[in-house]
Every structure is written in structure tokens, then in C-alpha cells.
Design a protein around this motif. Structure first.
Motif, short mmCIF file in Angstrom:
data_model
loop_
_atom_site.label_atom_id
_atom_site.label_comp_id
_atom_site.label_asym_id
_atom_site.label_seq_id
_atom_site.Cartn_x
_atom_site.Cartn_y
_atom_site.Cartn_z
N TRP A 1 -0.56 2.51 -4.28
CA TRP A 1 -0.16 1.25 -4.91
C TRP A 1 -1.42 0.52 -5.34
O TRP A 1 -2.32 0.31 -4.51
CB TRP A 1 0.62 0.37 -3.91
CG TRP A 1 2.03 0.15 -4.30
CD1 TRP A 1 2.52 -0.87 -5.06
CD2 TRP A 1 3.14 0.99 -3.98
NE1 TRP A 1 3.87 -0.73 -5.23
CE2 TRP A 1 4.28 0.40 -4.57
CE3 TRP A 1 3.30 2.17 -3.25
CZ2 TRP A 1 5.55 0.95 -4.47
CZ3 TRP A 1 4.56 2.72 -3.14
CH2 TRP A 1 5.67 2.12 -3.74
N PHE A 2 -1.50 0.10 -6.57
CA PHE A 2 -2.72 -0.57 -7.01
C PHE A 2 -2.84 -1.91 -6.30
O PHE A 2 -2.14 -2.84 -6.60
CB PHE A 2 -2.77 -0.75 -8.54
CG PHE A 2 -4.18 -0.81 -9.02
CD1 PHE A 2 -4.96 -1.92 -8.77
CD2 PHE A 2 -4.75 0.28 -9.68
CE1 PHE A 2 -6.28 -1.97 -9.18
CE2 PHE A 2 -6.08 0.22 -10.09
CZ PHE A 2 -6.83 -0.89 -9.84
N CYS A 3 -3.76 -1.99 -5.31
CA CYS A 3 -3.77 -3.10 -4.37
C CYS A 3 -5.04 -3.94 -4.44
O CYS A 3 -5.12 -5.00 -3.83
CB CYS A 3 -3.60 -2.56 -2.96
SG CYS A 3 -4.88 -1.37 -2.49
N HIS B 1 -9.07 -0.15 -5.10
CA HIS B 1 -7.89 0.65 -4.74
C HIS B 1 -8.20 2.15 -4.74
O HIS B 1 -7.77 2.88 -3.85
CB HIS B 1 -6.75 0.34 -5.73
CG HIS B 1 -5.75 1.41 -5.88
ND1 HIS B 1 -4.77 1.66 -4.94
CD2 HIS B 1 -5.55 2.32 -6.87
CE1 HIS B 1 -4.02 2.67 -5.34
NE2 HIS B 1 -4.46 3.10 -6.51
N CYS C 1 -4.21 5.73 -1.06
CA CYS C 1 -3.24 4.67 -1.38
C CYS C 1 -2.66 4.90 -2.78
O CYS C 1 -3.38 5.26 -3.71
CB CYS C 1 -3.93 3.31 -1.32
SG CYS C 1 -2.86 1.93 -1.73
N HIS D 1 0.85 -1.18 0.00
CA HIS D 1 0.00 0.00 0.00
C HIS D 1 0.89 1.23 0.00
O HIS D 1 2.08 1.16 0.30
CB HIS D 1 -0.90 0.05 1.24
CG HIS D 1 -1.89 -1.07 1.32
ND1 HIS D 1 -2.95 -1.18 0.47
CD2 HIS D 1 -1.95 -2.12 2.15
CE1 HIS D 1 -3.64 -2.28 0.78
NE2 HIS D 1 -3.05 -2.86 1.79
N MET E 1 -9.55 3.49 -1.56
CA MET E 1 -8.71 3.40 -0.35
C MET E 1 -8.18 4.80 -0.04
O MET E 1 -7.12 5.19 -0.52
CB MET E 1 -7.58 2.39 -0.56
CG MET E 1 -6.78 2.12 0.73
SD MET E 1 -5.73 0.67 0.60
CE MET E 1 -4.86 0.80 2.16
CU1 CUA Z 1 -4.01 0.00 -0.93
CU2 CUA Z 1 -4.21 0.65 -3.22
#
Ligand code: CUA
Ligand code: CA
Length: 479
Positions: free
Chosen positions: A459-461, A465, A457, A422, A468
Motif C-alpha cells: 500500500w503506498f504509505c 514506501h 508493503c 500497509h 518498506m
Molecule cells: Cu507501508 Cu507502503
């Protein structure tokens, strides 16, 4: 990779080349101080060059703790460095034997030198308390300069042609190759002769040189295939030259033998190059990467900052064969190639990793469990915000502080899935940190801007995402 530790090296400016000790173990890292500076460098003697002492130093660090262990003052400056395979010696190239402060001055001498360090002797004297210290630092310092033409016990200066650059040890442990840069030659130093050099048994320092092959224009670096061949980058010629070390030595002795095996064009202006495992005894002669500094016409230009061109050669056969061009964002500079089975990284952070020990200690003091709690701790005008992160949400969707508070945000990524990082980006505050699985990351800033500021966030999580995110509410002082 993550940076574990940054050490400020005293008494020097600009560390350029560095190398680890290879034997018996990697207990030391040796670092070249490039620039010649006044001592003391306190601003009182800026113009009076003659009144301040000017020098630079070679620095030894403990490879584990990164503490500075000792420093050795040298004549001239220091560019690149290489250790040997006995643990006793290191060599460093110097392009500014002139100790000049301008370009023309630094090219005045026909020869500069490789300074050779007797690491055992330096360690011995430092251990015996035979050292000085310089103002503002308690690092042991020994003096490796020549005095009235007399060598110190710590160093020898081996003259080599004009403004040398890279210095590299052959995998058989026999030679250092110092690259001429302004000379078309490289100088091959036989390491078995170094004990005699320090015992003053040689009539001339250059007696340690066993070959000085002419390779082409602008040799910068050399690497090895473990089969007795060397590969040197020719910056000005835009070529890599493959040459045989033994043949070059025989040629130096007067034998009529051709030591150049192949020249291959590269695109363009190569600097560092490295054969697979070329910095070790296990050089396997399979691959060669050449870091070409200019790509010029090689790729479609997309703006004033052009890609560099990292070129991969198959060197397993008689001839080196180019197999791949790789555009790279400026500028990776240096490289090592090791086998995949030699890379044994941690895949997920250990919760006990010292990397974030200070954040863990802070949480303990605040009575916060980083793995379960989402809390705001107020301590005067200091605010500590603790939150977890599990894709696709933070443990806190908002927190409130007052204008002027010093805020520390600590985020612990509870996800276990490898690769599920993240981010924590806070708008208007120049903050963006990464939190990988099982890691704790923290950042401290002043909440100087009243209003609502999103954190989100980066980071592509997760499919969610984008969702987030959360809000930091900063209450205005006079509200
Ligand atoms: Cu955590 Cu995108
Ligand atoms: Ca010079």
C-alpha cells in the motif's frame, strides 16, 4: 467493507437471491437455494433420479450471528426473494417449477410461480419442535412442498408467467412486483391479500395478483420512487421503463388507462436497477442507477473483457434523465443507494474488534504485546512471527525459519492516520494481506522453499514506501 463472517449453508447448493427481514428489526436474513439436488447427496443415487428425493430449500439465518436458524423445503427452485413490511411474509420467484435439469426443460411450463412463505408460522413450528433434520446437519427443516395437491401450512404457490426473476416490495408496503423475464409482463401481488391466501379464503392463488402490466421484453428487476411509480429493467429491449403502479392496477380491472410513462434506452442489457432508498419506506425518488451488463460500443475497447456500464439517472422530475455513464469492472451485479448521512463507518480499527480477536488471543498465549513487541516464537516446527508496522518500516527487517516450518506472521499496524494502510506481501508464497490503521492481520503458511524471500508493503504509505520491506530466511533442511 470487510467480510465479517462466512456461513456454510447446509443441504443446498448455490445461494442466489437473499433479503433481510425489514420489520420489526433486521433479525433474519432469508436466502434462496437455487439448485435442485438429491437428498441425501452422498453419491449413491447420482443416476437414479427417481430414487433420491430432489429439492432445494429456503434458509433463514440469524442476522447477527449468521447461524442457520431453519430451512424450508420447496417445490421447484428459488431465484430471487423479497420480504414484506409486516415481518410475516417473504416471497421468492421460481423459474424451474418443471424441476428440470436442462434449459429446454426449465422453459417448458407457460407459468412458474412465486412461492410465499409464512415466516411467523415457520418460526412458531420450529420453536415448538415440529421439524425434521437431514443427515449431516442439525438445522431444523420444515416441509413447504405441496402433497397430493394440498398446501403445507408454510407456503403458497402463486402462478406467474414463465421464468420470473426479480421480486421487489414497493416502499408503501403494499405490493411485490415479480418480473416476468421470459414474459413481457410483471406481476403485481397485493400483500394485504396474503393472510386470506394462507387462510384459504381465495378461490384461486392468482387472486392475490392485482395487475400484470405488459412492459417490454425481458423485465428482470423493478424499483420505486416513492411517488407511486415503478422502474423496470428490460434486458432484451435494452431499456428502462417507468410505469405507474396504480394505473397498472386500474388497467388490470378493465379501465382504459395508460400505465407506461416513459421508456429510456440504456447501453446495454440492464439487469439490476435501484432507485435511491428504493428498498426502504424512505424511497426519495431522486436517483436511479441501472447496471447495464454489456457496454458493447460505449467505451473504447481495451481487450476481450469489456467494462460494464453503470448508468445514473436523475428521476426527480417528470422524466428520467441520464446524467452519467460509469464503466465498471465485471461485474458488480446489484446496488443500493442510501444517503451519505446514513453511512456511519468506523474510520480506524478498534483494537478490541472481534475481527482479529483470534490473533490477539494467540499473542496473549505467547506473552507478546502486539503494540510493542517484535518477536519470533518457536514452538516445535511451528513458528509465530510478530511484528508491528509504522510507515515506512516493519518492526522486523528479517526473520529466520527452517524449511518445512509452519509459519504464522502477525502484523499490527500502529499508524493512527486514517487511510494509512500497509500491506504484507511475501514473494513466492502467494501471500498478500492488508493491515489498516490499528488493525492486526495474520497469515499462516508452510515455509517449504529454502532461500531468501522478501516481504514488502503493497500500500503506498509513505515517500519511502518502496523501502518498506524485509527478508524471510528459510534455512534448508540439510544445511
Ligand atoms: Cu507501508 Cu507502503
Ligand atoms: Ca420455467
Amino acid at each position: 467493507m470487510k467480510c465479517d463472517k462466512v456461513t456454510l449453508i447446509p443441504n443446498t447448493q448455490s445461494i442466489h437471491g437473499l433479503h433481510c427481514q425489514r420489520v420489526p428489526t433486521t433479525t433474519r436474513v432469508y436466502a434462496n437455494g437455487e439448485f435442485i439436488i438429491p437428498h441425501p447427496n452422498d453419491g449413491k443415487l447420482i443416476d437414479q433420479v427417481d430414487e433420491a428425493e430432489h429439492f432445494t430449500m429456503y434458509t433463514a439465518l440469524d442476522a447477527e450471528t449468521m447461524d442457520v436458524v431453519w430451512q424450508c423445503i420447496v417445490d421447484g427452485n428459488l431465484d430471487n426473494t423479497a420480504t414484506d413490511y409486516t415481518g410475516r411474509f417473504a416471497g421468492a420467484t421460481c423459474y424451474n417449477s418443471e424441476m428440470a435439469f436442462d434449459l429446454a426443460g426449465q422453459m417448458r411450463n407457460e407459468r412458474d410461480w412465486v412461492v410465499v412463505f409464512d415466516l411467523h408460522k415457520i418460526e412458531e413450528d420450529v420453536k415448538a419442535g415440529k421439524f425434521i433434520t437431514l443427515p449431516g446437519s442439525d438445522v431444523p427443516v420444515v416441509d413447504g412442498r405441496k402433497k397430493d395437491g394440498k398446501n403445507s401450512p408454510y407456503t403458497r404457490y402463486v402462478p406467474v408467467p414463465k421464468n420470473p426473476h426479480g421480486i421487489h416490495a414497493s416502499p408503501d408496503g403494499k405490493y411485490w412486483v415479480a418480473n416476468g423475464k421470459l414474459s413481457p409482463t410483471v406481476s403485481v401481488i397485493e400483500l394485504a391479500k396474503l393472510p386470506d391466501l394462507f387462510a384459504d379464503k381465495l378461490s384461486d392463488e392468482r387472486d392475490v395478483i392485482v395487475a400484470e402490466p405488459e412492459l417490454g421484453l425481458g423485465p428482470l428487476h423493478t424499483t420505486f420512487d416513492g411517488r407511486g411509480n415503478a422502474y423496470s429493467s428490460l434486458f432484451i429491449d435494452s431499456q428502462v421503463v417507468k410505469w405507474n403502479v396504480d394505473a397498472a392496477i386500474r388497467h388490470y380491472k378493465g379501465e382504459k388507462v395508460n400505465y407506461i410513462l416513459q421508456k429510456s434506452d440504456v447501453d446495454y442489457q440492464p439487469g439490476h436497477l435501484q432507485a435511491s432508498l428504493g428498498e426502504t419506506r424512505d424511497a426519495d425518488g431522486k436517483w436511479l442507477v441501472v447496471l447495464s451488463k454489456f457496454s458493447k460500443d460505449r467505451f473504447l475497447p481495451v481487450g476481450p473483457l469489456r467494462a460494464e456500464n453503470d448508468q445514473l439517472f436523475d428521476i426527480s422530475g417528470e422524466e428520467m434523465v441520464l446524467v452519467h455513464d460509469g464503466p465498471a469492472f465485471a461485474e458488480p451485479h446489484d446496488i443500493n443507494i442510501i444517503r451519505r448521512d446514513q453511512i456511519n463507518t468506523k474510520r480506524v480499527w478498534d483494537r478490541n474488534d472481534p475481527f482479529f480477536a483470534s490473533a490477539v488471543a494467540r499473542a496473549e498465549q505467547d506473552g507478546v504485546n502486539l503494540e510493542t513487541d517484535n518477536k519470533v516464537i518457536r514452538d516445535g516446527n511451528k513458528v509465530r512471527v510478530y511484528m508491528t508496522s509504522v510507515a515506512p518500516s516493519y518492526g522486523l527487517s528479517e526473520f529466520e525459519v527452517n524449511e518445512g516450518d509452519e509459519v504464522t506472521v502477525t502484523v499490527t499496524n500502529l499508524d493512527h492516520i486514517e487511510d494509512l494502510s500497509h500491506g504484507f506481501c511475501l514473494v513466492n508464497h502467494g501471500i498478500n494481506m492488508e493491515i489498516s490503521p490499528q488493525q492486526t492481520s495474520s497469515v499462516t503458511f508452510t515455509a517449504s522453499k529454502p532461500g531468501v524471500h522478501y516481504y514488502f508493503c503493497t500500500w503506498f504509505c509513505h515517500a519511502l514506501h518502496m523501502e518498506m520491506a524485509g527478508r524471510m530466511k528459510v534455512r534448508a533442511k540439510n544445511a
